[in-house]
Design an enzyme around this catalytic site. Structure first.
Site, PDB file in Angstrom:
ATOM      1  N   ASN A   1      -1.290  -1.989  13.446  1.00  0.00           N
ATOM      2  CA  ASN A   1      -2.737  -1.748  13.579  1.00  0.00           C
ATOM      3  C   ASN A   1      -3.034  -0.480  14.380  1.00  0.00           C
ATOM      4  O   ASN A   1      -3.862   0.340  13.967  1.00  0.00           O
ATOM      5  CB  ASN A   1      -3.415  -2.952  14.233  1.00  0.00           C
ATOM      6  CG  ASN A   1      -3.254  -4.204  13.391  1.00  0.00           C
ATOM      7  OD1 ASN A   1      -2.783  -4.122  12.258  1.00  0.00           O
ATOM      8  ND2 ASN A   1      -3.631  -5.352  13.926  1.00  0.00           N
TER       9      ASN A   1
ATOM     10  N   TYR B   1      -8.755  -5.797  13.727  1.00  0.00           N
ATOM     11  CA  TYR B   1      -8.251  -5.336  12.440  1.00  0.00           C
ATOM     12  C   TYR B   1      -8.391  -6.419  11.372  1.00  0.00           C
ATOM     13  O   TYR B   1      -8.174  -7.606  11.617  1.00  0.00           O
ATOM     14  CB  TYR B   1      -6.770  -4.927  12.555  1.00  0.00           C
ATOM     15  CG  TYR B   1      -6.201  -4.494  11.215  1.00  0.00           C
ATOM     16  CD1 TYR B   1      -6.391  -3.212  10.741  1.00  0.00           C
ATOM     17  CD2 TYR B   1      -5.517  -5.406  10.402  1.00  0.00           C
ATOM     18  CE1 TYR B   1      -5.911  -2.825   9.502  1.00  0.00           C
ATOM     19  CE2 TYR B   1      -5.022  -5.031   9.162  1.00  0.00           C
ATOM     20  CZ  TYR B   1      -5.232  -3.734   8.722  1.00  0.00           C
ATOM     21  OH  TYR B   1      -4.762  -3.361   7.485  1.00  0.00           O
TER      22      TYR B   1
ATOM     23  N   ASN C   1     -19.449  28.424 -21.838  1.00  0.00           N
ATOM     24  CA  ASN C   1     -20.028  27.331 -21.057  1.00  0.00           C
ATOM     25  C   ASN C   1     -19.563  27.346 -19.600  1.00  0.00           C
ATOM     26  O   ASN C   1     -18.389  27.577 -19.328  1.00  0.00           O
ATOM     27  CB  ASN C   1     -19.653  25.981 -21.690  1.00  0.00           C
ATOM     28  CG  ASN C   1     -20.272  25.818 -23.065  1.00  0.00           C
ATOM     29  OD1 ASN C   1     -21.366  26.327 -23.324  1.00  0.00           O
ATOM     30  ND2 ASN C   1     -19.558  25.146 -23.954  1.00  0.00           N
TER      31      ASN C   1
ATOM     32  N   LYS D   1     -20.492  30.356 -27.913  1.00  0.00           N
ATOM     33  CA  LYS D   1     -20.736  29.715 -26.616  1.00  0.00           C
ATOM     34  C   LYS D   1     -19.778  30.180 -25.513  1.00  0.00           C
ATOM     35  O   LYS D   1     -18.612  30.440 -25.748  1.00  0.00           O
ATOM     36  CB  LYS D   1     -20.593  28.190 -26.753  1.00  0.00           C
ATOM     37  CG  LYS D   1     -21.675  27.505 -27.545  1.00  0.00           C
ATOM     38  CD  LYS D   1     -23.061  27.646 -26.958  1.00  0.00           C
ATOM     39  CE  LYS D   1     -23.240  26.885 -25.657  1.00  0.00           C
ATOM     40  NZ  LYS D   1     -23.248  25.431 -25.840  1.00  0.00           N
TER      41      LYS D   1
ATOM     42  N   LYS E   1      -8.107   4.203   2.596  1.00  0.00           N
ATOM     43  CA  LYS E   1      -7.305   5.404   2.352  1.00  0.00           C
ATOM     44  C   LYS E   1      -7.522   6.027   0.985  1.00  0.00           C
ATOM     45  O   LYS E   1      -7.657   7.257   0.877  1.00  0.00           O
ATOM     46  CB  LYS E   1      -5.824   5.092   2.571  1.00  0.00           C
ATOM     47  CG  LYS E   1      -5.505   4.937   4.031  1.00  0.00           C
ATOM     48  CD  LYS E   1      -4.134   4.374   4.252  1.00  0.00           C
ATOM     49  CE  LYS E   1      -4.105   3.517   5.476  1.00  0.00           C
ATOM     50  NZ  LYS E   1      -4.945   2.286   5.398  1.00  0.00           N
TER      51      LYS E   1
ATOM     52  N   GLN F   1      -7.603  -1.577   4.826  1.00  0.00           N
ATOM     53  CA  GLN F   1      -6.593  -0.835   4.059  1.00  0.00           C
ATOM     54  C   GLN F   1      -7.243  -0.069   2.891  1.00  0.00           C
ATOM     55  O   GLN F   1      -6.679   0.897   2.393  1.00  0.00           O
ATOM     56  CB  GLN F   1      -5.544  -1.823   3.528  1.00  0.00           C
ATOM     57  CG  GLN F   1      -4.466  -1.201   2.688  1.00  0.00           C
ATOM     58  CD  GLN F   1      -3.274  -2.133   2.535  1.00  0.00           C
ATOM     59  OE1 GLN F   1      -2.482  -2.299   3.453  1.00  0.00           O
ATOM     60  NE2 GLN F   1      -3.159  -2.772   1.385  1.00  0.00           N
TER      61      GLN F   1
ATOM     62  N   SER G   1     -16.718  26.795 -26.953  1.00  0.00           N
ATOM     63  CA  SER G   1     -17.003  25.571 -27.686  1.00  0.00           C
ATOM     64  C   SER G   1     -16.054  25.479 -28.867  1.00  0.00           C
ATOM     65  O   SER G   1     -15.701  26.497 -29.469  1.00  0.00           O
ATOM     66  CB  SER G   1     -18.457  25.614 -28.173  1.00  0.00           C
ATOM     67  OG  SER G   1     -18.608  24.762 -29.290  1.00  0.00           O
TER      68      SER G   1
ATOM     69  N   THR H   1     -40.188  27.866  -5.843  1.00  0.00           N
ATOM     70  CA  THR H   1     -40.445  26.514  -5.354  1.00  0.00           C
ATOM     71  C   THR H   1     -40.881  25.736  -6.594  1.00  0.00           C
ATOM     72  O   THR H   1     -41.523  26.314  -7.487  1.00  0.00           O
ATOM     73  CB  THR H   1     -41.556  26.455  -4.276  1.00  0.00           C
ATOM     74  OG1 THR H   1     -42.772  26.902  -4.860  1.00  0.00           O
ATOM     75  CG2 THR H   1     -41.221  27.318  -3.069  1.00  0.00           C
ATOM     76  N   HIS H   2     -40.518  24.497  -6.667  1.00  0.00           N
ATOM     77  CA  HIS H   2     -40.791  23.676  -7.869  1.00  0.00           C
ATOM     78  C   HIS H   2     -40.199  24.317  -9.124  1.00  0.00           C
ATOM     79  O   HIS H   2     -40.694  24.098 -10.227  1.00  0.00           O
ATOM     80  CB  HIS H   2     -42.293  23.457  -8.075  1.00  0.00           C
ATOM     81  CG  HIS H   2     -43.017  23.026  -6.850  1.00  0.00           C
ATOM     82  ND1 HIS H   2     -43.198  21.712  -6.501  1.00  0.00           N
ATOM     83  CD2 HIS H   2     -43.572  23.761  -5.847  1.00  0.00           C
ATOM     84  CE1 HIS H   2     -43.859  21.644  -5.353  1.00  0.00           C
ATOM     85  NE2 HIS H   2     -44.082  22.871  -4.930  1.00  0.00           N
TER      86      HIS H   2
ATOM     87  N   SER I   1       0.808  -1.227   0.000  1.00  0.00           N
ATOM     88  CA  SER I   1       0.000   0.000   0.000  1.00  0.00           C
ATOM     89  C   SER I   1       0.836   1.270   0.000  1.00  0.00           C
ATOM     90  O   SER I   1       0.290   2.370   0.118  1.00  0.00           O
ATOM     91  CB  SER I   1      -0.928  -0.010   1.219  1.00  0.00           C
ATOM     92  OG  SER I   1      -0.154  -0.137   2.403  1.00  0.00           O
TER      93      SER I   1
ATOM     94  N   GLU J   1     -20.468  23.088 -13.781  1.00  0.00           N
ATOM     95  CA  GLU J   1     -21.003  21.753 -14.101  1.00  0.00           C
ATOM     96  C   GLU J   1     -20.181  20.660 -13.399  1.00  0.00           C
ATOM     97  O   GLU J   1     -20.719  19.651 -12.966  1.00  0.00           O
ATOM     98  CB  GLU J   1     -21.006  21.527 -15.610  1.00  0.00           C
ATOM     99  CG  GLU J   1     -22.028  22.396 -16.328  1.00  0.00           C
ATOM    100  CD  GLU J   1     -21.828  22.365 -17.832  1.00  0.00           C
ATOM    101  OE1 GLU J   1     -22.321  21.434 -18.470  1.00  0.00           O
ATOM    102  OE2 GLU J   1     -21.148  23.262 -18.356  1.00  0.00           O
TER     103      GLU J   1
HETATM  104  N1  ARG Z   1      -1.320  -0.937   5.423  1.00  0.00           N
HETATM  105  C1  ARG Z   1      -2.159  -1.364   6.496  1.00  0.00           C
HETATM  106  C2  ARG Z   1      -3.470  -0.604   6.476  1.00  0.00           C
HETATM  107  O1  ARG Z   1      -3.525   0.396   5.907  1.00  0.00           O
HETATM  108  C3  ARG Z   1      -1.463  -1.111   7.787  1.00  0.00           C
HETATM  109  C4  ARG Z   1      -1.889  -2.039   8.874  1.00  0.00           C
HETATM  110  C5  ARG Z   1      -1.406  -3.386   8.560  1.00  0.00           C
HETATM  111  N2  ARG Z   1      -1.681  -4.303   9.613  1.00  0.00           N
HETATM  112  C6  ARG Z   1      -1.607  -5.612   9.451  1.00  0.00           C
HETATM  113  N3  ARG Z   1      -1.891  -6.345  10.451  1.00  0.00           N
HETATM  114  N4  ARG Z   1      -1.308  -6.148   8.295  1.00  0.00           N
HETATM  115  O2  ARG Z   1      -4.470  -1.022   7.021  1.00  0.00           O
END
Ligand code: ARG
Length: 473
Positions: free
Chosen positions: A121, A329, A297, A295, A337, A334, A289, A167-168, A33, A302
């Site tokens: 964790n 956990y 825009n 145009k 994020k 993961q 455009s 309204t509406h 990650s 939007e």
């Molecule tokens: N990259 C993990 C996450 O974002 C970190 C925690 C990992 N913990 C584990 N027991 N593998 O959740």
């Protein structure tokens, strides 16, 4: 790690002892990650510094060891800040392992002591909360800037600048431009409140909860929490390492905020059409455009409208991920994020764009006034006039409805109906009716708290202005 502290090739880096073979590249592709959680690097180092101190106070490290770890972590921080992209070449699985890897490279075997009594964790839960705290403060500041732009928009137009209220999407009753602007200021105030609430509820420190059962070392978690600016340590280790409510709350709040922005954008898009013709948008925030030379825009608006869907998608995605997860956990988490980071980036962009577009909006007073006078939008005022003369409201509504029909047939406004015609429907109507039906009189009557009279709106604008000044930059 191998015995000499070097990361094993392939990643069994942090748990090499238990594994006979290196990780499969496909496993690494799904598991690693670092490219995503790299954004937590400063928070991770901050948490690590605090953990080194907590271990020293608990007698697990000497104060000299903690000091050396602090110096090395400062160097890692500098190294991280100097990078323009995540250090994927390091082979580290995630940001936590990268920091540890660099720490060991800088201080040697002492670096391997930092993870005592800690788990990724509680580390990642802490990092996320630290990161979110800053992100929320930044979004709140951006929301305030947008509120200021709305107040400024009202203030650079006349205090009695009137718009048709709908309204509406049918003309209903006239409202002041300032009243319209303050409607959005109030929506954004609730968004700020939701972010502030999420920040407050999330300001408890998971560090020291370790993997799930709490750390086995006599760490003063209260002192640790205070050092990291948390209000308290999280009270239950199982919950603390597996709780992503804070992220969910922020994504839900961001979805609501984006919905507000989409409504503002939609109104401005409508107002910028030739059909409405209420506003002009600045060239710099619109596009042309490739085919039609005439145009102009409202693309930025939007996109503000269109991006609202993505926020809701992020919220629903994480909520579905979390649903049914057993304590504590699980790696599923993961996946929190990427949607969080993206939503916060997008929200920041939307708030900045909204603020910028509003700075260049000009309302056309004549066109707006003309529209506010049309559509028989003073019919309620005529009914109120009859009520003042003792006609029960339901009867007054009925009479005025008949008069509106007559006015439509004749193609005139209500006040342009000859007095005899009015009196033939409703004998209570007197010669003073015209004054009662004027735009100004109708606005002035809406003077109860929360209404659209010039007096009320000017006071509300002054109050909003003062509140925003006091809230700082
Ligand atoms: N990259 C993990 C996450 O974002 C970190 C925690 C990992 N913990 C584990 N027991 N593998 O959740």
């Amino acid at each position: 790690m191998t015995r000499d502290g070097q990361p094993a090739s392939g990643s069994t880096g942090m748990w090499g002892g238990r594994f006979a073979s290196a990780a499969d590249p496909l496993f690494r592709a799904v598991n690693d990650s670092l490219p995503v959680d790299w954004r937590l690097v400063e928070a991770d180092i901050l948490g690590s510094r605090a953990w080194a101190g907590a271990l020293a106070r608990a007698g697990v490290l000497t104060h000299d060891e903690a000091a050396r770890l602090h110096t090395a972590l400062d160097a890692v921080l500098e190294e991280a800040r100097a990078r323009s992209s995540p250090p994927t070449e390091s082979g580290a699985e995630d940001v936590h392992s990268w920091v540890e890897q660099r720490l060991i490279a800088i201080v040697g075997p002492l670096g391997k002591k930092l993870h005592t009594g800690r788990s990724r964790n509680d580390q990642v839960a802490t990092d996320l909360r630290l990161w979110l705290r800053e992100a929320l403060d930044a979004r709140i500041a951006e929301l305030r800037a947008l509120q200021r732009a709305l107040v400024a928009l009202a203030q650079r137009h006349a205090a009695d600048h009137v718009l048709p209220g709908y309204t509406h999407l049918q003309r209903a009753q006239p409202v002041l431009l300032g009243h319209w602007c303050l409607a959005y200021v109030d929506m954004l105030e609730r968004d700020i409140g939701r972010f502030a609430d999420a920040r407050l509820r999330g300001n408890q420190c998971p560090l020291g909860c370790a993997a799930l059962a709490g750390t086995a070392y006599p760490v003063d978690r209260h002192a640790l929490a205070a050092e990291l600016g948390f209000d308290a340590p999280a009270a239950n280790s199982l919950d603390a390492v597996s709780d992503r409510d804070g992220v969910l709350e922020v994504l839900a709040s961001a979805s609501i905020c984006a919905m507000h922005l989409s409504r503002l954008a939609e109104e401005l898009i409508l107002y910028a059409t030739d059909e409405f013709g209420f506003i002009r948008l600045e060239d710099a925030m619109t596009s042309g455009s490739s085919l039609m030379p005439q145009k102009k825009n409202p693309d930025a608006l939007e996109l503000l409208r269109g991006k609202a869907g993505g926020f809701l998608g992020a919220f629903v995605a994480l909520l579905a991920t979390m649903k049914g997860l057993p304590l504590a956990y699980n790696k599923d988490m993961q996946e929190d994020k990427a949607p969080l980071f993206r939503a916060m980036d997008e929200l920041s962009l939307c708030l900045l764009v909204g603020t910028r577009v509003l700075a260049g909006v000009t309302f056309d007073p004549n066109r707006c006034r003309e529209a506010a006078r049309g559509g028989h939008a003073n019919a309620t005022d005529l009914a109120d006039y009859l009520v003042e003369r003792g006609v029960p409201f339901r009867d007054a509504h009925e009479h005025v409805g008949r008069l509106v029909r007559l006015a439509i047939e004749r193609g005139v406004t209500l006040e342009a109906l000859p007095i005899e015609v009015m009196r033939s429907v409703c004998p209570e109507i007197g010669p003073d009716v015209a004054a009662h039906l004027s735009l100004e009189a109708g606005l002035a009557r809406r003077n109860a708290y929360g209404g659209t009279s010039v007096e009320r709106v000017s006071a509300a604008l002054a109050e909003a202005h003062a509140r925003l000044e006091a809230a700082g930059p």
